[in-house]
Design a protein around this motif. Sequence first.
Motif, PDB file in Angstrom:
ATOM      1  N   ALA A   1      16.799   9.364   4.275  1.00  0.00           N
ATOM      2  CA  ALA A   1      15.422   9.658   3.877  1.00  0.00           C
ATOM      3  C   ALA A   1      14.986   8.761   2.724  1.00  0.00           C
ATOM      4  N   VAL A   2      15.852   8.599   1.736  1.00  0.00           N
ATOM      5  CA  VAL A   2      15.532   7.722   0.601  1.00  0.00           C
ATOM      6  C   VAL A   2      15.386   6.275   1.072  1.00  0.00           C
ATOM      7  N   LEU A   3      16.275   5.844   1.957  1.00  0.00           N
ATOM      8  CA  LEU A   3      16.184   4.480   2.484  1.00  0.00           C
ATOM      9  C   LEU A   3      14.866   4.276   3.236  1.00  0.00           C
ATOM     10  N   ALA A   4      14.454   5.298   3.997  1.00  0.00           N
ATOM     11  CA  ALA A   4      13.200   5.202   4.733  1.00  0.00           C
ATOM     12  C   ALA A   4      12.021   5.054   3.779  1.00  0.00           C
ATOM     13  N   ALA A   5      12.034   5.817   2.683  1.00  0.00           N
ATOM     14  CA  ALA A   5      10.944   5.728   1.711  1.00  0.00           C
ATOM     15  C   ALA A   5      10.906   4.349   1.055  1.00  0.00           C
ATOM     16  N   LEU A   6      12.088   3.787   0.806  1.00  0.00           N
ATOM     17  CA  LEU A   6      12.157   2.493   0.117  1.00  0.00           C
ATOM     18  C   LEU A   6      11.653   1.343   0.976  1.00  0.00           C
ATOM     19  N   VAL A   7      11.812   1.439   2.303  1.00  0.00           N
ATOM     20  CA  VAL A   7      11.417   0.313   3.151  1.00  0.00           C
ATOM     21  C   VAL A   7       9.933   0.351   3.531  1.00  0.00           C
ATOM     22  N   VAL A   8       9.251   1.468   3.243  1.00  0.00           N
ATOM     23  CA  VAL A   8       7.815   1.526   3.532  1.00  0.00           C
ATOM     24  C   VAL A   8       7.078   0.664   2.500  1.00  0.00           C
ATOM     25  N   PRO A   9       6.317  -0.331   2.929  1.00  0.00           N
ATOM     26  CA  PRO A   9       5.638  -1.218   1.970  1.00  0.00           C
ATOM     27  C   PRO A   9       4.599  -0.470   1.133  1.00  0.00           C
ATOM     28  N   GLY A  10       4.361  -0.968  -0.063  1.00  0.00           N
ATOM     29  CA  GLY A  10       3.331  -0.399  -0.917  1.00  0.00           C
ATOM     30  C   GLY A  10       1.945  -0.833  -0.473  1.00  0.00           C
ATOM     31  N   ASP A  11       0.941  -0.296  -1.132  1.00  0.00           N
ATOM     32  CA  ASP A  11      -0.434  -0.679  -0.816  1.00  0.00           C
ATOM     33  C   ASP A  11      -0.716  -2.094  -1.315  1.00  0.00           C
ATOM     34  N   PRO A  12      -1.432  -2.892  -0.539  1.00  0.00           N
ATOM     35  CA  PRO A  12      -1.829  -4.223  -1.032  1.00  0.00           C
ATOM     36  C   PRO A  12      -2.849  -4.085  -2.152  1.00  0.00           C
ATOM     37  N   ARG A  13      -2.917  -5.069  -3.016  1.00  0.00           N
ATOM     38  CA  ARG A  13      -3.898  -5.054  -4.099  1.00  0.00           C
ATOM     39  C   ARG A  13      -5.298  -5.134  -3.510  1.00  0.00           C
ATOM     40  N   GLU A  14      -6.185  -4.238  -3.966  1.00  0.00           N
ATOM     41  CA  GLU A  14      -7.564  -4.211  -3.479  1.00  0.00           C
ATOM     42  C   GLU A  14      -8.523  -4.017  -4.655  1.00  0.00           C
TER      43      GLU A  14
ATOM     44  N   TRP B   1      -0.586  10.174  10.371  1.00  0.00           N
ATOM     45  CA  TRP B   1      -1.551   9.534  11.264  1.00  0.00           C
ATOM     46  C   TRP B   1      -2.984   9.752  10.787  1.00  0.00           C
ATOM     47  N   SER B   2      -3.245  10.978  10.282  1.00  0.00           N
ATOM     48  CA  SER B   2      -4.619  11.327   9.891  1.00  0.00           C
ATOM     49  C   SER B   2      -4.921  11.062   8.428  1.00  0.00           C
ATOM     50  N   TRP B   3      -3.913  11.222   7.568  1.00  0.00           N
ATOM     51  CA  TRP B   3      -4.163  11.197   6.129  1.00  0.00           C
ATOM     52  C   TRP B   3      -3.334  10.172   5.361  1.00  0.00           C
ATOM     53  N   GLY B   4      -2.740   9.223   6.046  1.00  0.00           N
ATOM     54  CA  GLY B   4      -1.853   8.281   5.358  1.00  0.00           C
ATOM     55  C   GLY B   4      -2.571   7.159   4.649  1.00  0.00           C
ATOM     56  N   THR B   5      -3.586   7.501   3.869  1.00  0.00           N
ATOM     57  CA  THR B   5      -4.387   6.475   3.191  1.00  0.00           C
ATOM     58  C   THR B   5      -3.609   5.725   2.123  1.00  0.00           C
ATOM     59  N   SER B   6      -2.682   6.389   1.451  1.00  0.00           N
ATOM     60  CA  SER B   6      -1.960   5.754   0.347  1.00  0.00           C
ATOM     61  C   SER B   6      -0.495   5.549   0.703  1.00  0.00           C
TER      62      SER B   6
ATOM     63  N   ARG C   1     -10.247   5.437  -5.668  1.00  0.00           N
ATOM     64  CA  ARG C   1      -9.895   4.026  -5.762  1.00  0.00           C
ATOM     65  C   ARG C   1     -10.227   3.322  -4.459  1.00  0.00           C
ATOM     66  N   THR C   2     -10.144   2.019  -4.472  1.00  0.00           N
ATOM     67  CA  THR C   2     -10.474   1.236  -3.281  1.00  0.00           C
ATOM     68  C   THR C   2      -9.555   1.605  -2.128  1.00  0.00           C
ATOM     69  N   GLY C   3      -9.998   1.262  -0.919  1.00  0.00           N
ATOM     70  CA  GLY C   3      -9.199   1.557   0.258  1.00  0.00           C
ATOM     71  C   GLY C   3      -9.326   2.992   0.722  1.00  0.00           C
ATOM     72  N   GLY C   4     -10.315   3.728   0.186  1.00  0.00           N
ATOM     73  CA  GLY C   4     -10.501   5.106   0.599  1.00  0.00           C
ATOM     74  C   GLY C   4      -9.482   6.066   0.035  1.00  0.00           C
ATOM     75  N   ARG C   5      -8.756   5.668  -1.010  1.00  0.00           N
ATOM     76  CA  ARG C   5      -7.709   6.517  -1.589  1.00  0.00           C
ATOM     77  C   ARG C   5      -8.261   7.348  -2.740  1.00  0.00           C
ATOM     78  N   VAL C   6      -7.717   8.562  -2.874  1.00  0.00           N
ATOM     79  CA  VAL C   6      -8.131   9.466  -3.944  1.00  0.00           C
ATOM     80  C   VAL C   6      -6.875  10.122  -4.534  1.00  0.00           C
ATOM     81  N   LEU C   7      -6.801  10.132  -5.854  1.00  0.00           N
ATOM     82  CA  LEU C   7      -5.699  10.783  -6.568  1.00  0.00           C
ATOM     83  C   LEU C   7      -6.264  11.903  -7.430  1.00  0.00           C
ATOM     84  N   VAL C   8      -5.675  13.088  -7.325  1.00  0.00           N
ATOM     85  CA  VAL C   8      -6.090  14.255  -8.104  1.00  0.00           C
ATOM     86  C   VAL C   8      -4.907  14.722  -8.936  1.00  0.00           C
ATOM     87  N   VAL C   9      -5.133  14.917 -10.247  1.00  0.00           N
ATOM     88  CA  VAL C   9      -4.072  15.366 -11.145  1.00  0.00           C
ATOM     89  C   VAL C   9      -4.600  16.537 -11.963  1.00  0.00           C
TER      90      VAL C   9
END
Length: 330
Positions: free
Chosen positions: A149-162, A88-93, A302-310
């Motif tokens: 659990a795997v099925l649940a992950a698969l049905v969640v849509p990906g991020d739209p192109r931004e 709810w709070s951090w689901g940006t990606s 990246r756009t949409g307020g998303r941040v990736l750290v590696v």
Amino acid sequence: MTVPSVPSTEAWRPRARKVVVLASLVALGTVLLAAAIVWTWRHELPDPVASHWSAAGEPDGFMSLEAFALSSVLLVAGCVALFGAIGWSWGTSASTRRTVGAATVWSGAFGATLLLAGTASQRGLDDATQATSPGGALALALVLPLVPAVLAALVVPGDPREPATTPVADDAARVPLAEGERAVWIRRADGVPGLAVGALAIALTAVLAVVLQLWAMLVVPALLAVVLAAMFAFTVRVDASGLTVRSALGWPSTRVPADEIVRADVTRVRPLRDFGGWGWRVGQGGRTGVVLRAGEALEVERTGGRVLVVTVDDAATAAGLLNTVAERTR
């Protein structure tokens, strides 16, 4: 000429809330259904029922059927609340939303399977002290929920192109490239601390299963080995298409297209403080982290307020090249 608008950084919230609500309903519905089934067995079960077993496989904890079922429901409700708050709070990606959805559904199936298997083995007994060791039930409860659990992950849509519509900041580092020149940067990212802890956990659980002759529990170190291979060895690649981070097993993986990169920088990571541990993590503010060790890391906004750290060596070169290829897409 009309300039496209910049995508709202809040656009992810409806998607995150939908995943949280649906996954929570599935998880709570699953464990409540299991509790209802167990309640129909009440005349076939001892009173009280065995609710806990010692390391030697002997029942050493007992409670009423009502309390046992309620504790399972409350356990799942606690996990649902925790994962729901993260989503709810951090689901940006999309990767975070998929993780939240899968973890929530898994917790419901775990609680339901443990409740059903733990009580089914006691049907027909007059005394709960005669209940057999639940090693097989626990192994089943760990493995079986992976399917929904795997099925649940698969049905969640990906991020739209931004695609980004603003230029890369002037103060962002660049790697100079001549017109038409291309470059590729590749590094291997491994996590020695996480690998060490994981290897120790695998060894301890395997020895414990053998010593106690709980052969079904050998599935636990086997699962841990798969998780270890998937979460603590990654290939990080930067090229004209953007950034790709891929596990040694091929999954999990993520890609940041060059035209969605706002800017890339070098940062310092403290795994416990910033991300709560090691592996594929969600940090404060919804940052997604591939955290394998402390220290230098590549941070990509990246756009949409998303941040990736590696966490990876030579992050400065990777950041500079990403800023350069991102600028070219503008």
